[in-house]
Structures are given as structure tokens and as C-alpha cells.
Design a protein around this motif. Structure first.
Motif, PDB file in Angstrom:
ATOM      1  N   LEU A   1      18.907  -7.402 -21.172  1.00 23.89           N
ATOM      2  CA  LEU A   1      19.972  -6.566 -21.800  1.00 23.89           C
ATOM      3  C   LEU A   1      19.506  -4.986 -21.509  1.00 23.89           C
ATOM      4  CD1 LEU A   1      23.125  -5.737 -21.909  1.00 23.89           C
ATOM      5  CD2 LEU A   1      22.776  -6.177 -24.529  1.00 23.89           C
ATOM      6  N   GLY A   2      20.316  -3.878 -20.928  1.00 26.48           N
ATOM      7  CA  GLY A   2      19.869  -2.698 -21.046  1.00 26.48           C
ATOM      8  C   GLY A   2      18.020  -2.510 -20.756  1.00 26.48           C
ATOM      9  N   VAL A   3      18.397  -2.784 -19.479  1.00 28.58           N
ATOM     10  CA  VAL A   3      16.544  -3.209 -18.618  1.00 28.58           C
ATOM     11  C   VAL A   3      16.466  -1.314 -17.387  1.00 28.58           C
ATOM     12  CG1 VAL A   3      17.708  -4.588 -16.661  1.00 28.58           C
ATOM     13  CG2 VAL A   3      14.733  -4.299 -17.405  1.00 28.58           C
ATOM     14  N   GLY A   4      15.974  -0.902 -17.483  1.00 30.32           N
ATOM     15  CA  GLY A   4      15.127  -0.381 -16.493  1.00 30.32           C
ATOM     16  C   GLY A   4      14.484  -0.642 -15.519  1.00 30.32           C
ATOM     17  N   VAL A   5      14.855  -0.338 -13.806  1.00 31.53           N
ATOM     18  CA  VAL A   5      14.289  -0.499 -12.842  1.00 31.53           C
ATOM     19  C   VAL A   5      13.999   0.336 -11.981  1.00 31.53           C
ATOM     20  CG1 VAL A   5      15.507  -3.258 -12.588  1.00 31.53           C
ATOM     21  CG2 VAL A   5      16.513  -1.167 -12.340  1.00 31.53           C
ATOM     22  N   ALA A   6      13.296  -0.090 -11.369  1.00 33.83           N
ATOM     23  CA  ALA A   6      12.255   1.253 -10.158  1.00 33.83           C
ATOM     24  C   ALA A   6      11.816   0.194  -9.036  1.00 33.83           C
ATOM     25  CB  ALA A   6      11.272   2.436 -11.686  1.00 33.83           C
ATOM     26  N   VAL A   7      11.543   1.011  -7.403  1.00 37.54           N
ATOM     27  CA  VAL A   7      11.168   0.639  -7.164  1.00 37.54           C
ATOM     28  C   VAL A   7       9.430   1.521  -6.922  1.00 37.54           C
ATOM     29  CG1 VAL A   7      11.173  -0.254  -4.902  1.00 37.54           C
ATOM     30  CG2 VAL A   7      12.969  -1.260  -6.326  1.00 37.54           C
ATOM     31  N   VAL A   8       8.444   0.771  -6.610  1.00 38.56           N
ATOM     32  CA  VAL A   8       7.162   1.653  -5.980  1.00 38.56           C
ATOM     33  C   VAL A   8       6.652   0.640  -4.941  1.00 38.56           C
ATOM     34  CG1 VAL A   8       5.348   2.650  -7.219  1.00 38.56           C
ATOM     35  CG2 VAL A   8       7.617   2.648  -7.697  1.00 38.56           C
ATOM     36  N   ASN A   9       6.754   0.608  -3.711  1.00 37.55           N
ATOM     37  CA  ASN A   9       5.705   0.769  -2.431  1.00 37.55           C
ATOM     38  C   ASN A   9       6.059  -0.855  -2.163  1.00 37.55           C
ATOM     39  OD1 ASN A   9       4.830   2.547  -2.337  1.00 37.55           O
ATOM     40  ND2 ASN A   9       2.233   1.939  -3.481  1.00 37.55           N
ATOM     41  N   ARG A  10       7.597  -0.737  -2.180  1.00 38.56           N
ATOM     42  CA  ARG A  10       8.368  -2.506  -2.356  1.00 38.56           C
ATOM     43  C   ARG A  10       7.785  -3.279  -3.170  1.00 38.56           C
ATOM     44  NH1 ARG A  10       6.813  -5.137   1.330  1.00 38.56           N
ATOM     45  NH2 ARG A  10       8.681  -6.374   1.525  1.00 38.56           N
ATOM     46  N   LEU A  11       7.632  -2.980  -5.101  1.00 43.08           N
ATOM     47  CA  LEU A  11       7.684  -3.926  -5.405  1.00 43.08           C
ATOM     48  C   LEU A  11       8.871  -3.169  -6.859  1.00 43.08           C
ATOM     49  CD1 LEU A  11       3.585  -3.659  -6.438  1.00 43.08           C
ATOM     50  CD2 LEU A  11       5.138  -5.193  -5.330  1.00 43.08           C
TER      51      LEU A  11
ATOM     52  N   LYS B   1       0.777  -1.261  -0.036  1.00 43.66           N
ATOM     53  CA  LYS B   1       0.349  -0.589  -0.050  1.00 43.66           C
ATOM     54  C   LYS B   1       1.079   0.853   0.254  1.00 43.66           C
ATOM     55  CE  LYS B   1      -3.832  -1.973   2.200  1.00 43.66           C
ATOM     56  NZ  LYS B   1      -5.293  -1.886   3.539  1.00 43.66           N
ATOM     57  N   LYS B   2       0.163   2.448  -0.902  1.00 41.21           N
ATOM     58  CA  LYS B   2       1.599   3.715  -0.550  1.00 41.21           C
ATOM     59  C   LYS B   2       1.345   4.096   0.821  1.00 41.21           C
ATOM     60  CE  LYS B   2       0.779   8.084  -3.133  1.00 41.21           C
ATOM     61  NZ  LYS B   2       0.295   8.745  -4.041  1.00 41.21           N
ATOM     62  N   PRO B   3       2.437   4.381   1.325  1.00 38.71           N
ATOM     63  CA  PRO B   3       2.599   5.296   2.393  1.00 38.71           C
ATOM     64  C   PRO B   3       1.345   6.563   2.827  1.00 38.71           C
ATOM     65  CG  PRO B   3       4.718   4.079   1.613  1.00 38.71           C
ATOM     66  CD  PRO B   3       3.935   4.389   0.864  1.00 38.71           C
ATOM     67  N   VAL B   4       0.917   6.326   3.871  1.00 37.87           N
ATOM     68  CA  VAL B   4      -0.307   7.417   4.155  1.00 37.87           C
ATOM     69  C   VAL B   4       1.281   8.639   4.766  1.00 37.87           C
ATOM     70  CG1 VAL B   4      -1.763   5.404   4.434  1.00 37.87           C
ATOM     71  CG2 VAL B   4      -0.160   6.738   6.509  1.00 37.87           C
ATOM     72  N   VAL B   5       1.887   8.866   5.073  1.00 40.96           N
ATOM     73  CA  VAL B   5       3.300   9.393   5.934  1.00 40.96           C
ATOM     74  C   VAL B   5       4.210  10.062   4.393  1.00 40.96           C
ATOM     75  CG1 VAL B   5       2.791  10.023   8.048  1.00 40.96           C
ATOM     76  CG2 VAL B   5       4.344   8.375   6.996  1.00 40.96           C
ATOM     77  N   LYS B   6       3.985  11.127   4.034  1.00 40.21           N
ATOM     78  CA  LYS B   6       5.998  11.305   3.383  1.00 40.21           C
ATOM     79  C   LYS B   6       7.191  10.959   3.747  1.00 40.21           C
ATOM     80  CE  LYS B   6       3.385  14.820   0.467  1.00 40.21           C
ATOM     81  NZ  LYS B   6       3.811  16.408  -0.734  1.00 40.21           N
ATOM     82  N   GLU B   7       7.969  10.418   3.492  1.00 42.40           N
ATOM     83  CA  GLU B   7       9.069  10.233   4.318  1.00 42.40           C
ATOM     84  C   GLU B   7      10.450  11.828   3.651  1.00 42.40           C
ATOM     85  OE1 GLU B   7      12.758   6.865   2.688  1.00 42.40           O
ATOM     86  OE2 GLU B   7      11.339   8.185   1.150  1.00 42.40           O
ATOM     87  N   ARG B   8      10.520  11.264   4.989  1.00 42.33           N
ATOM     88  CA  ARG B   8      11.267  13.070   5.137  1.00 42.33           C
ATOM     89  C   ARG B   8      12.716  13.003   4.544  1.00 42.33           C
ATOM     90  NH1 ARG B   8      11.882  12.395  10.389  1.00 42.33           N
ATOM     91  NH2 ARG B   8      10.733  13.558  11.220  1.00 42.33           N
ATOM     92  N   THR B   9      12.693  13.829   4.091  1.00 45.21           N
ATOM     93  CA  THR B   9      13.592  15.118   2.955  1.00 45.21           C
ATOM     94  C   THR B   9      14.915  15.761   3.758  1.00 45.21           C
ATOM     95  OG1 THR B   9      12.438  14.803   1.032  1.00 45.21           O
ATOM     96  CG2 THR B   9      14.776  15.865   0.973  1.00 45.21           C
TER      97      THR B   9
ATOM     98  N   TYR C   1       4.532   5.025 -16.425  1.00 44.83           N
ATOM     99  CA  TYR C   1       3.241   4.060 -15.891  1.00 44.83           C
ATOM    100  C   TYR C   1       2.743   4.370 -14.430  1.00 44.83           C
ATOM    101  CZ  TYR C   1       2.031  -0.593 -14.390  1.00 44.83           C
ATOM    102  OH  TYR C   1       1.568  -1.563 -14.417  1.00 44.83           O
ATOM    103  N   ASP C   2       1.732   3.910 -14.460  1.00 44.30           N
ATOM    104  CA  ASP C   2       0.700   4.366 -13.756  1.00 44.30           C
ATOM    105  C   ASP C   2       1.267   3.024 -12.987  1.00 44.30           C
ATOM    106  OD1 ASP C   2      -1.144   5.252 -11.105  1.00 44.30           O
ATOM    107  OD2 ASP C   2      -2.499   6.100 -13.011  1.00 44.30           O
ATOM    108  N   THR C   3       1.571   3.178 -11.400  1.00 44.31           N
ATOM    109  CA  THR C   3       1.552   1.472 -10.746  1.00 44.31           C
ATOM    110  C   THR C   3       0.124   2.111 -10.628  1.00 44.31           C
ATOM    111  OG1 THR C   3       2.585   3.050  -9.118  1.00 44.31           O
ATOM    112  CG2 THR C   3       3.766   1.925 -10.432  1.00 44.31           C
ATOM    113  N   GLU C   4      -0.526   2.230 -10.282  1.00 40.63           N
ATOM    114  CA  GLU C   4      -1.557   2.013  -9.029  1.00 40.63           C
ATOM    115  C   GLU C   4      -2.811   1.730  -9.773  1.00 40.63           C
ATOM    116  OE1 GLU C   4      -2.910   5.077  -6.565  1.00 40.63           O
ATOM    117  OE2 GLU C   4      -1.084   5.216  -5.472  1.00 40.63           O
ATOM    118  N   ARG C   5      -2.933   2.628 -11.757  1.00 42.72           N
ATOM    119  CA  ARG C   5      -3.814   2.028 -12.572  1.00 42.72           C
ATOM    120  C   ARG C   5      -3.258   0.783 -14.059  1.00 42.72           C
ATOM    121  NH1 ARG C   5      -5.894   6.493 -15.192  1.00 42.72           N
ATOM    122  NH2 ARG C   5      -3.485   7.393 -15.699  1.00 42.72           N
TER     123      ARG C   5
END
Length: 367
Positions: A197-207, A49-57, A273-277
Motif C-alpha cells: 500500500l502506498g507503493v511508488g512505481v517507475a519504468v526504466v528500459n521497459r522494466l 538495453k538503454k536506447p541509443v537515441v534520445k526520445e524526441r520532446t 536508485y541506479d538501475t544499471e548498477r
């Protein structure tokens, strides 16, 4: 006690840490309300699930680090761009020149992963992993990966460093391994469905998402998503355009894919890419079509840096504002390059990470 706990951003702890605390912490055993609060956070994390609080910067110096790359030959440079001062600074050189490497910050350290040493007197794909300490301005060698990985995708999730795909010579990988910095060890996880090869990667909500790439025959538009709880990859909606060597980064719930190569030409198109939709859409294109660029995020904006336009190695930096859907010119890099790695550091290396360098000496490059 529970009021104090509510003031802590526990949503950004790892599930494994929370599990251990709920199991072993004597304080939590005596205060059921605190344990129930952490149990709910643990459940939300494992449900992605999307965190309910923002990460502190942190309100500290922000630096974009760029390592390696290719310009006539593989490079050993490490440069830092101070966003506030708008200046580039040279730092300690890589132990081994490399292009096609991946990079990420983890626990205050910058990791340079894999790549290829493509130099006049040396040509080989690398399983090397090196760690840079911004405080001491020194590199240290870490345990190598199980296989060489050129043009590898790298991301951080749950305090572990993931190395995704890549190649060793003519062998293209669908394998994935993860690195535990506390134990300086690699372990394999479930391989992807497709070699990339030459793949792009990203992490959203622990996925963890693996996007596009080249399988040895075709450029890909397919996308896979890795679930750490069940160690499985699932296919999600494909991109609108097949591409490898794109710059990939996430902003909030969105994953942006910038440029790349479709097998015929370099691309200037950008899609997100909208990870929620589970949906893809085009956004404004970059000025110059290019592949083998790097993309990183700072202050809610994308920085697209360098790359290859089919004829020239570029030093251009373009900055994307998602609120305006516009790109603007940033301060260019000190020289053109492609196949470099980049990552953002907000702060100096924490004191508790000093143990990572204990009993490890500066390494010499392989003969």
C-alpha cells in the motif's frame, strides 16, 4: 529505404508492434536490411538495453496535471500547471472525488486510477478508472479494475497502464493488473512477492519497479522489478530507508524516491536508485519532510508537489536539478493537499486517439 528507417526513433516503439510489422509487413519482407535493423532493435528492447537515441520532446505547451487529493475530504479538482507561463488553471472536475489515486498520461489521455472517496457522506475505496481528454476538457469512465485500489501505484509500459498494489479496506494487495486502452479492458499479471500500500512505481528500459510501501504491518524498504517478457517479479537492492507514501519518478537510468513516512515520522530524505548498477545513494533532501506527495519529471528536473507534513496539508512545490543536486522553490499549488496524482502532458490529444471516446458517454458517479 533503410536510410529512411534509420531516421525514425524505432527504439521507442513497443516490441509487440515491431514483432507484428516484421511478421506481416510486405515492404519489410522485400527489404531484408530493414527487417534486420528492426530485429536488432527488437532484441535490444527485450533485453532491456538503454536506447541509443534520445526520445524526441515535442516543442509544444507543457502542462503538469494534478488530480484529486485530500484536504479535509477527498477532492474532485483537476488543475494544470503551465510550466512556460508559470500559471495554474482549473479544468473539468473528476467524476468522483478521490484521494490516494494514481495518474498517468497514455496516448494523449490522462488516466485517474483507483483511490478512495473519503467524503462526509461517502467513504469507499474505488475500482474506478476515468480518462480525461485535454482537447475537449471532459472526463469519461473506463472499465473498472478487478478490485478497488486505494493508494495504488500507476505507470505506463509498452502502451499499457499498470495498476500496482494498493488496498481495499483492510485487504492489502500484492496483485497487479494492466489496462489496454484500445480494448478498454484489464488483465492480471503476475502478483508481486509482497503486499504494498502506498507503493511508488517507475519504468526504466521497459522494466517496472515497485518501491517501498506498507504491507499492513511494516513500512518497507524492499524493491521489486517486473519483467514483461517472462511475467515475473525479481527482488533488487532495497532502499536505505523504509518508507511508504513517497513520491517516485525516474530520470534517465535513475529512480528518485522523495520523502514518505517511515511509521514514526514524515521524511525529507531523498534517495535514488541506479538501475544499471543496482545501487542506492542519498541526494539532497527536500526542504519540508512530507508524505503522500506526488513527483513528476519535466525538462530533466523533478517536481515534488504537495503532501502532508504530519500537521498540515501542503501546497509547496519544490524543483530538483540533478546536475546541481539542489532543490528550489516553484510556484505553489492553489491549495494544500495530499494523496493526489500528477502527470505531464507535452501535447494535445492525437487525432488517432479519438476512437477511444467513441460509443462512451459521460458517466454519473455511483450512488
Amino acid at each position: 529505404m533503410e536510410h529512411i528507417l534509420h531516421a525514425v526513433r524505432c527504439q521507442y516503439l513497443t516490441p509487440n508492434f515491431l514483432r507484428e510489422q516484421m511478421k506481416n509487413c510486405d515492404v519489410l519482407k522485400k527489404v531484408p536490411a530493414c527487417r534486420e535493423y528492426l530485429a536488432q532493435i527488437f532484441k535490444d528492447l527485450t533485453l532491456h538495453k538503454k536506447p541509443v537515441v534520445k526520445e524526441r520532446t515535442p516543442n509544444t505547451r507543457r502542462v503538469i496535471y494534478i488530480a484529486g487529493g485530500f484536504l479535509k475530504h477527498s477532492l474532485d479538482v483537476l488543475e494544470g500547471y503551465n510550466v512556460d507561463e508559470k500559471t495554474w488553471t482549473q479544468h473539468a472536475k473528476l467524476i468522483v472525488p478521490r484521494s490516494g489515486l494514481g495518474g498517468a498520461f497514455l496516448k494523449g489521455m490522462f488516466y485517474a486510477v483507483g483511490g478512495r472517496n473519503n467524503s462526509p457522506d461517502s467513504r469507499y475505496d474505488s475500482d474506478w478508472v476515468d480518462r480525461y481528454n485535454p482537447v475537449t476538457d471532459q472526463w469519461r469512465a473506463c472499465s473498472p479494475m478487478s478490485v478497488p485500489r486505494n493508494r495504488v501505484g500507476v505507470a505506463v509500459m509498452d502502451g499499457l497502464l499498470y495498476a500496482v498494489g494498493g488496498s481495499a479496506g483492510a485487504e492489502y494487495h500484492n496483485s497487479v493488473e494492466c489496462y489496454d486502452p484500445d480494448h478498454d479492458s484489464w488483465s492480471n499479471v503476475k502478483p508481486m512477492h509482497i503486499k504494498r500500500l502506498g507503493v511508488g512505481v517507475a519504468v526504466v528500459n521497459r522494466l517496472l519497479y515497485a518501491i517501498g510501501g506498507f504491507d499492513g504491518t511494516n513500512r518497507l524498504n524492499s524493491v521489486e522489478c517486473y519483467h514483461p517478457e517472462n511475467d515475473e517479479w525479481t527482488m533488487v537492492s532495497p532502499m536505505k530507508c523504509s518508507r511508504s507514501g513517497a513520491g517516485v519518478a525516474n530520470l534517465g537510468q535513475y529512480i528518485y524516491v522523495v520523502g514518505g513516512y517511515d511509521g514514526t515520522r514524515q521524511l525529507n530524505s531523498v534517495e535514488r536508485y541506479d538501475t544499471e548498477r543496482d545501487m542506492w545513494e542519498h541526494v539532497s533532501s527536500v526542504t519540508i519532510a512530507r508524505s503522500a506527495l506526488s513527483v513528476t519529471v519535466l525538462d530533466g528536473k523533478l517536481y515534488a508537489m504537495g503532501g502532508y507534513d504530519g500537521e498540515h496539508f501542503l501546497n509547496i512545490v519544490e524543483i530538483y536539478d540533478p546536475a546541481k543536486d539542489t532543490w528550489e522553490q516553484g510556484v505553489p499549488m492553489t491549495s494544500g493537499r495530499s494523496g493526489h496524482a500528477s502527470a505531464v502532458s507535452y501535447h494535445q490529444c492525437p487525432i488517432h486517439c479519438d476512437h477511444l471516446d467513441h460509443n462512451m458517454s459521460l458517466e454519473k458517479p455511483p450512488s
